[in-house]
Motif scaffolding. Sequence first.
Motif, short mmCIF file in Angstrom:
data_model
loop_
_atom_site.label_atom_id
_atom_site.label_comp_id
_atom_site.label_asym_id
_atom_site.label_seq_id
_atom_site.Cartn_x
_atom_site.Cartn_y
_atom_site.Cartn_z
N SER A 155 0.08 8.70 2.21
CA SER A 155 0.61 7.66 3.21
C SER A 155 2.07 8.11 4.39
O SER A 155 2.52 7.29 5.01
CB SER A 155 1.68 7.35 2.05
OG SER A 155 0.81 6.30 0.35
N ASN A 209 0.71 -1.03 0.21
CA ASN A 209 0.17 -0.20 -0.25
C ASN A 209 0.96 1.53 0.26
O ASN A 209 0.42 2.73 -0.25
CB ASN A 209 -0.62 0.26 0.94
CG ASN A 209 -1.28 -0.91 1.49
OD1 ASN A 209 -3.09 -1.11 -0.14
ND2 ASN A 209 -2.09 -2.38 1.79
N ILE A 210 2.02 1.02 -0.08
CA ILE A 210 2.58 2.32 0.14
C ILE A 210 4.64 2.87 -0.29
O ILE A 210 4.54 3.51 -0.58
CB ILE A 210 3.45 2.64 1.85
CG1 ILE A 210 2.67 2.73 2.86
CG2 ILE A 210 4.73 3.56 1.82
CD1 ILE A 210 2.11 3.81 3.11
N PHE A 265 8.77 5.07 -2.00
CA PHE A 265 7.83 5.41 -1.38
C PHE A 265 6.43 6.02 -1.99
O PHE A 265 6.86 7.33 -2.49
CB PHE A 265 7.40 5.81 -0.01
CG PHE A 265 8.77 5.39 1.11
CD1 PHE A 265 7.78 4.04 1.58
CD2 PHE A 265 10.17 5.56 1.84
CE1 PHE A 265 8.31 3.38 3.03
CE2 PHE A 265 10.06 4.85 2.29
CZ PHE A 265 9.80 3.51 3.17
N LYS A 266 5.63 6.04 -2.15
CA LYS A 266 4.36 7.01 -2.72
C LYS A 266 4.53 8.08 -1.68
O LYS A 266 4.68 8.69 -0.41
CB LYS A 266 3.21 6.78 -2.32
CG LYS A 266 2.59 5.01 -3.06
CD LYS A 266 1.32 4.70 -3.18
CE LYS A 266 0.32 3.35 -3.38
NZ LYS A 266 -0.49 2.76 -3.35
#
Length: 177
Positions: free
Chosen positions: A152, A139-140, A146-147
Amino acid sequence: MKKILFVFYTIYSITLFSQEKTLDSILNFKLTKNDIIWQKIYPVNDSSKIVNIKNQIQSQEFTHKLKIVNNSYNGRSENYGKRLVKNTPYYATWGFDTFLKIEFKKNKYRVTASDFIFRGPLLNIYGAQKKQDYPLKLNIIRKNKFKNNRKSLKVLTKLDSILNSKFIIKETKENNW
């Protein structure tokens, strides 16, 4: 004059649009081999505080499952069952657990957390039950970075503050009167 402005505008626009906004590390989180690792080194003034932190590790609900191996603690943490923050992504509304490694050296100790998993609900679909878990890395992370978005960053900031609070030495107050 028009040619100078055209060249300046072209160079300026190329440099503006060629910058990517991806991150390799945020707060105490780092990316290694497509996995998220939280790592922090805590200094200790005297060796008696090392005993305090070891007692704290064994008595906390979050870390009581860790096993002692060669002057370090290893193992999976207990599920931290509280919601991280309001208005977070769906996966962050569930409790999380992580793999922890705590190493001790003279006048310092290092805490490393990896493999963050948010334990989701138990789903019943036509009589079959399935546990829905949400690994943080799915998810990140996007394209091995990293998003860089608000949600986030909010989740990582809250995780950082939770982990920091778990491993700071808490002073015991003595009632000498």
